[in-house]
Design a protein around this motif. Sequence first.
Motif, PDB file in Angstrom:
ATOM      1  N   LEU A 252       0.828  -1.207   0.000  1.00  0.00           N
ATOM      2  CA  LEU A 252       0.000   0.000   0.000  1.00  0.00           C
ATOM      3  C   LEU A 252       0.863   1.258   0.000  1.00  0.00           C
ATOM      4  CD1 LEU A 252      -2.836  -0.915   2.527  1.00  0.00           C
ATOM      5  CD2 LEU A 252      -3.008  -0.740   0.054  1.00  0.00           C
ATOM      6  N   THR A 253       1.959   1.225   0.747  1.00  0.00           N
ATOM      7  CA  THR A 253       2.854   2.380   0.791  1.00  0.00           C
ATOM      8  C   THR A 253       3.454   2.647  -0.582  1.00  0.00           C
ATOM      9  OG1 THR A 253       3.387   1.886   3.093  1.00  0.00           O
ATOM     10  CG2 THR A 253       4.884   3.349   1.916  1.00  0.00           C
TER      11      THR A 253
ATOM     12  N   GLY B  71       1.963   8.873  -4.291  1.00  0.00           N
ATOM     13  CA  GLY B  71       1.402  10.158  -4.690  1.00  0.00           C
ATOM     14  C   GLY B  71       0.392  10.669  -3.687  1.00  0.00           C
ATOM     15  N   ILE B  72      -0.409   9.759  -3.134  1.00  0.00           N
ATOM     16  CA  ILE B  72      -1.413  10.124  -2.135  1.00  0.00           C
ATOM     17  C   ILE B  72      -0.753  10.645  -0.860  1.00  0.00           C
ATOM     18  CG2 ILE B  72      -3.231   9.200  -0.643  1.00  0.00           C
ATOM     19  CD1 ILE B  72      -4.013   9.480  -3.593  1.00  0.00           C
ATOM     20  N   PHE B  73       0.324   9.975  -0.436  1.00  0.00           N
ATOM     21  CA  PHE B  73       1.028  10.415   0.765  1.00  0.00           C
ATOM     22  C   PHE B  73       1.711  11.766   0.545  1.00  0.00           C
ATOM     23  CE2 PHE B  73       1.191   5.740   1.847  1.00  0.00           C
ATOM     24  CZ  PHE B  73       0.307   5.833   2.904  1.00  0.00           C
TER      25      PHE B  73
ATOM     26  N   VAL C  34      -9.661   6.199   3.184  1.00  0.00           N
ATOM     27  CA  VAL C  34     -10.277   5.655   1.971  1.00  0.00           C
ATOM     28  C   VAL C  34      -9.205   5.099   1.033  1.00  0.00           C
ATOM     29  CG1 VAL C  34     -11.592   6.222  -0.117  1.00  0.00           C
ATOM     30  CG2 VAL C  34     -12.319   7.122   2.097  1.00  0.00           C
ATOM     31  N   ALA C  35      -8.098   5.831   0.875  1.00  0.00           N
ATOM     32  CA  ALA C  35      -7.028   5.389  -0.024  1.00  0.00           C
ATOM     33  C   ALA C  35      -6.454   4.041   0.408  1.00  0.00           C
ATOM     34  CB  ALA C  35      -5.925   6.444  -0.087  1.00  0.00           C
ATOM     35  N   LEU C  36      -6.173   3.885   1.693  1.00  0.00           N
ATOM     36  CA  LEU C  36      -5.615   2.625   2.189  1.00  0.00           C
ATOM     37  C   LEU C  36      -6.629   1.489   2.096  1.00  0.00           C
ATOM     38  CD1 LEU C  36      -3.630   3.919   5.294  1.00  0.00           C
ATOM     39  CD2 LEU C  36      -2.700   3.158   3.104  1.00  0.00           C
TER      40      LEU C  36
ATOM     41  N   GLY D  66      -6.939   0.553  -1.587  1.00  0.00           N
ATOM     42  CA  GLY D  66      -5.730  -0.171  -1.973  1.00  0.00           C
ATOM     43  C   GLY D  66      -5.725  -1.593  -1.447  1.00  0.00           C
ATOM     44  N   TYR D  67      -6.128  -1.769  -0.196  1.00  0.00           N
ATOM     45  CA  TYR D  67      -6.204  -3.115   0.392  1.00  0.00           C
ATOM     46  C   TYR D  67      -7.152  -4.007  -0.395  1.00  0.00           C
ATOM     47  CZ  TYR D  67      -8.122  -6.675   3.506  1.00  0.00           C
ATOM     48  OH  TYR D  67      -8.594  -7.858   4.026  1.00  0.00           O
ATOM     49  N   LEU D  68      -8.332  -3.479  -0.728  1.00  0.00           N
ATOM     50  CA  LEU D  68      -9.318  -4.285  -1.463  1.00  0.00           C
ATOM     51  C   LEU D  68      -8.809  -4.650  -2.848  1.00  0.00           C
ATOM     52  CD1 LEU D  68     -12.582  -2.359  -0.449  1.00  0.00           C
ATOM     53  CD2 LEU D  68     -11.881  -4.626   0.344  1.00  0.00           C
TER      54      LEU D  68
END
Length: 420
Positions: A72-73, A78-80, A113-115, A118-120
């Motif tokens: 996920l990282t 870009g999100i971070f 939401v992003a994490l 990403g997990y899904l």
Amino acid sequence: MRNIDKATIERIGRDPIFRLLLINMALVILGYALGVLTGLASVAPMRILKYTVLLISVLIVLKLNVRILSLLTRYAQGIFVLSAALFLFALFTSSPLVSIGRALTFIIPFLYVALSVGYLLIRYTIRDTLNHCLNITNWIYFLPIVSYFITGGSLTDTNIYYISVENNDTAFVSNHYGWSGTIFIVTGIDLLRNANLPTWRRLLIVIFCGISMYLVLISGNRTSWLSLLLVFMVFIVQYRRIALYQKAILALLPLGLIFYLIQDPTSALNNRINKTRVQAAKGEARASVAKTMSSYFNSNPVLWATGIGLFNSPRIKQIIGWSGYHNSYFEVLFGTGVAMFLLFCYLLLVRPLWIYLRYFAEHYLFLFPFVVIPFFESNLTGGQFLFFPWFIFVLLMSYCRPIAELKQGFTNCRTGTQTP
């Protein structure tokens, strides 16, 4: 595409990350309903409840195993960067503590939401994840439509544009009905064409798509009208799941409803047409806001680099006379400066639209309402009406290919010959 494995669907539905995403989205809609019904008396306790559930959700996401967090990282760099930059830019405003607090009302739910998305995407296939997110969104935004009739609404009404938060005999206001109807229509059509549904659910969606179309038209919500117009263009030009003659037949429903409503001089349709003419003569309000803010920034050019801070209501009111822009994209541009605005638009507008139009538009219609409506309303905090579906779907589109590449070890990703 419609042959989704039942066991996979059940796994997604039982996944705690997915369930928490559903609960957070549903609580926002419940909060709006209670807020209108109670004359805003429920806003404070519901805010505490929503923030508590969000905090629990964030902690559960952070407890994922190390391998998934590592992936996920890598996917969310870009999100971070965007989130960290928004936080840092808040430090350089005239009221840094206030700006940081307000910025966090976007950053924390946004990263959550992003994490989760990403997990899904890492755990399940892109299409299974997308279809399941469409399913819960369709159910949740079905609730305002049903509530309209429960609280006394009727299909004989031709104008509900007057319904506002002061009308506490309804659960939602006119804009909510328009947005919910739009979302129900596009997610409903996508589910009918791309998911295995029981017969009763298919009938429910078909019947309420017609009802929702009428509700959208009598809500007077021009944003929803524009969204559906863009969806209709994709439907006619790119959508391949329905034959051309069937498209022509389906187009008769909204055209028939428009013709019916145009005959009533008091209808929302006529009301909004007349108001649009007046606004065209005076100048569109958001265009005036953009012009005023641009002039203010030009008088102090450093603001184009730093912005005035996210959700800086006192400063905004001082400049334009309003406490907000009523535009999510303006909030980012004038709140954080040009550089962050360009990064925001690339990650959450340009790239999602490009991937959607290239890979998904032949089979799905869902995306346009979630990128158009924020241009006319502010939906940047976790408690806003469209925050969760907006960022769920744009992040699904923006990051489905990078995650597909991660899952394949960055090999055999045949761009242009294979969908993400």
